[in-house]
Write a protein that holds these residues in place. Sequence first.
Motif, short mmCIF file in Angstrom:
data_model
loop_
_atom_site.label_atom_id
_atom_site.label_comp_id
_atom_site.label_asym_id
_atom_site.label_seq_id
_atom_site.Cartn_x
_atom_site.Cartn_y
_atom_site.Cartn_z
N GLN A 176 0.82 -1.22 0.00
CA GLN A 176 0.00 0.00 0.00
C GLN A 176 0.85 1.27 0.00
O GLN A 176 0.59 2.21 -0.75
CB GLN A 176 -0.96 0.00 1.20
N GLN A 182 2.61 1.75 -3.37
CA GLN A 182 1.65 2.13 -4.42
C GLN A 182 1.18 3.57 -4.21
O GLN A 182 0.96 4.31 -5.17
CB GLN A 182 0.47 1.15 -4.46
N SER A 223 -5.61 4.74 -10.24
CA SER A 223 -6.28 4.77 -11.56
C SER A 223 -6.47 6.20 -12.09
O SER A 223 -6.39 6.44 -13.28
CB SER A 223 -7.65 4.09 -11.43
N VAL A 274 -9.64 15.52 -7.11
CA VAL A 274 -8.64 14.45 -6.93
C VAL A 274 -7.94 14.61 -5.58
O VAL A 274 -7.86 13.67 -4.79
CB VAL A 274 -7.64 14.43 -8.11
N ASN A 311 -9.23 10.07 2.15
CA ASN A 311 -8.62 8.79 2.46
C ASN A 311 -7.41 8.96 3.40
O ASN A 311 -7.17 8.18 4.31
CB ASN A 311 -8.22 8.20 1.09
N LEU A 347 -5.64 7.88 7.22
CA LEU A 347 -4.33 7.22 7.31
C LEU A 347 -3.37 7.91 8.29
O LEU A 347 -2.34 7.34 8.63
CB LEU A 347 -3.68 7.14 5.92
N THR A 375 -10.30 -6.98 -1.87
CA THR A 375 -9.63 -8.18 -1.37
C THR A 375 -8.80 -7.91 -0.11
O THR A 375 -8.59 -8.79 0.70
CB THR A 375 -8.70 -8.76 -2.45
N1 FAQ Z 1 -6.37 2.58 -8.60
O1 FAQ Z 1 -8.52 -4.57 -1.81
P1 FAQ Z 1 -8.58 -3.17 -2.33
C1 FAQ Z 1 -3.13 11.39 -4.57
C2 FAQ Z 1 -6.34 -2.00 -6.35
S1 FAQ Z 1 -2.69 9.96 -3.80
C3 FAQ Z 1 -5.57 1.52 -8.86
O2 FAQ Z 1 -9.73 -2.35 -1.91
P2 FAQ Z 1 -6.76 -1.60 -0.75
C4 FAQ Z 1 -2.34 12.63 -4.31
C5 FAQ Z 1 -5.67 -2.32 -5.01
O3 FAQ Z 1 -4.33 -1.84 -4.99
C6 FAQ Z 1 -3.84 8.77 -4.41
N2 FAQ Z 1 -5.67 0.35 -8.16
O4 FAQ Z 1 -7.19 -2.44 -2.03
C7 FAQ Z 1 -2.28 13.43 -5.53
C8 FAQ Z 1 -5.79 -3.83 -4.98
O5 FAQ Z 1 -4.76 -4.41 -5.78
P3 FAQ Z 1 -3.42 -5.05 -5.12
C9 FAQ Z 1 -3.49 7.43 -3.99
C10 FAQ Z 1 -6.59 0.31 -7.18
O6 FAQ Z 1 -5.31 -1.36 -0.84
C11 FAQ Z 1 -3.33 14.24 -5.91
C12 FAQ Z 1 -7.09 -4.10 -5.69
O7 FAQ Z 1 -7.39 -2.96 -6.46
N3 FAQ Z 1 -3.85 7.23 -2.62
O8 FAQ Z 1 -4.06 11.33 -5.26
C13 FAQ Z 1 -7.42 1.39 -6.87
O9 FAQ Z 1 -7.29 -2.21 0.51
C14 FAQ Z 1 -3.26 15.03 -7.07
C15 FAQ Z 1 -8.23 -4.39 -4.71
O10 FAQ Z 1 -8.54 -3.22 -3.93
C16 FAQ Z 1 -3.44 6.16 -1.95
O11 FAQ Z 1 -2.73 5.33 -2.49
C17 FAQ Z 1 -7.29 2.55 -7.63
N4 FAQ Z 1 -8.07 3.64 -7.41
O12 FAQ Z 1 -7.57 -0.21 -0.92
C18 FAQ Z 1 -1.14 13.42 -6.32
C19 FAQ Z 1 -3.86 6.06 -0.51
N5 FAQ Z 1 -8.23 1.03 -5.84
O13 FAQ Z 1 -2.66 -3.92 -4.45
C20 FAQ Z 1 -1.06 14.21 -7.46
C21 FAQ Z 1 -3.37 4.81 0.15
C22 FAQ Z 1 -7.90 -0.24 -5.53
O14 FAQ Z 1 -3.87 -6.06 -4.11
C23 FAQ Z 1 -2.13 15.02 -7.82
N6 FAQ Z 1 -4.02 3.64 -0.36
N7 FAQ Z 1 -6.92 -0.67 -6.33
O15 FAQ Z 1 -2.67 -5.62 -6.27
C24 FAQ Z 1 -5.21 3.17 0.10
O16 FAQ Z 1 -5.84 3.75 0.96
C25 FAQ Z 1 -5.71 1.88 -0.46
O17 FAQ Z 1 -4.63 1.21 -1.09
C26 FAQ Z 1 -6.90 2.03 -1.48
C27 FAQ Z 1 -7.28 0.64 -2.01
C28 FAQ Z 1 -8.11 2.64 -0.79
C29 FAQ Z 1 -6.48 2.90 -2.67
#
Ligand code: FAQ
Length: 313
Positions: free
Chosen positions: A37, A40, A109, A128, A135, A139, A206
Amino acid sequence: MDSHNLEEQFQHKIDQEIKIEPKDWMPDAYRKTNIRQISQHAHSEVVGMLPEGNWVSRAPSLKRKVILIAKIQDEGGHGLYLYAAAETLGQSREQMINDLHSGKAKYSSIFNYPALTWADMGAIGWLVDGAAIMNQVMLTRTSYGPYARAMVRICKEESFHQRQGFESLLVLSKGSEGQRVLCQDAINRWWWPALMMFGPRDHESTNSDMSMKWRIKRKTNDELRQQFVDMIAEQIKVLGMTLPDPALRWNAIRNHYDFGEINWNEFWQVVKGNGPCNKERLEARKKAWGQGAWVREAAQAYANKKNTRTKAA
Ligand code: FAQ
């Protein structure tokens, strides 16, 4: 102590809201899912610089250019704090970057959509960054200490990003007819992809069950998505614009806004690498990594020289 006792103690710490630190014992799966996490998340911040970076040279005024550059720089910094947090779990930065370049590691994505007009800079900031903050505030209380601490600073910066985006759209919304059209068009294109940022529906998520048990995540994907819809459905009124969802309406029984169905097929296609800009984004990252090789080599040579001098002294 046997592994069963260690796991019990570990869970007890989590339940007591005691942070897990790098040298503490932790189950392998906890380490792995945090590396997954956090790395990514770091990749998302870095790849996320690309859609906006494309508009720096076309900003409509010096003020807007300075704001945009500062924001993009912040995103790069967020990537660096997050890579550093993931490194404390024993994963090398090189491995993380390789995983991004090979397509093994994902990134959000949302960054596979193109930024087509200047109004997109406002929509990205408001929607965005807005979704990202929703989120990320959660965290700041995640169970892994280095990740939680990195998130505190990141959230402070993200809230400036969101406000600058909203203010930029507000100016357009009060401008000429052409500017209002640009503003509405950007909102229309970014709304649904922003909702997808929260991930799949809970029953398809998952990782959620374990991540909730270990308090890596403290709210589910659907809970956060609903919170975001409730916030934006009110803020859009100030802009005098609309969200592109005929099903959006206040539900007094649920005390939340109802909203329409997300195109999950589109979401999974983008996650699998078939979005409008996936190839372009990865190519840009690989190119930047190659072009930066001399900087990494120079930094390494300097560090080696310093080390040798310190040892000799
Ligand atoms: N896109 O079991 P879950 C930003 C994947 S920062 C792509 O629900 P999880 C700043 C997921 O990895 C934005 N893939 O997964 C900014 C998993 O695959 P894996 C990013 C996605 O981890 C702004 C599978 O689907 N923020 O924007 C996506 O429990 C403007 C199953 O999903 C973070 O990364 C998606 N949208 O929950 C920068 C926050 N959603 O890894 C520049 C931290 C899901 O098993 C300009 N991350 N998947 O192969 C999180 O909170 C979590 O990882 C989630 C997903 C909520 C994103």
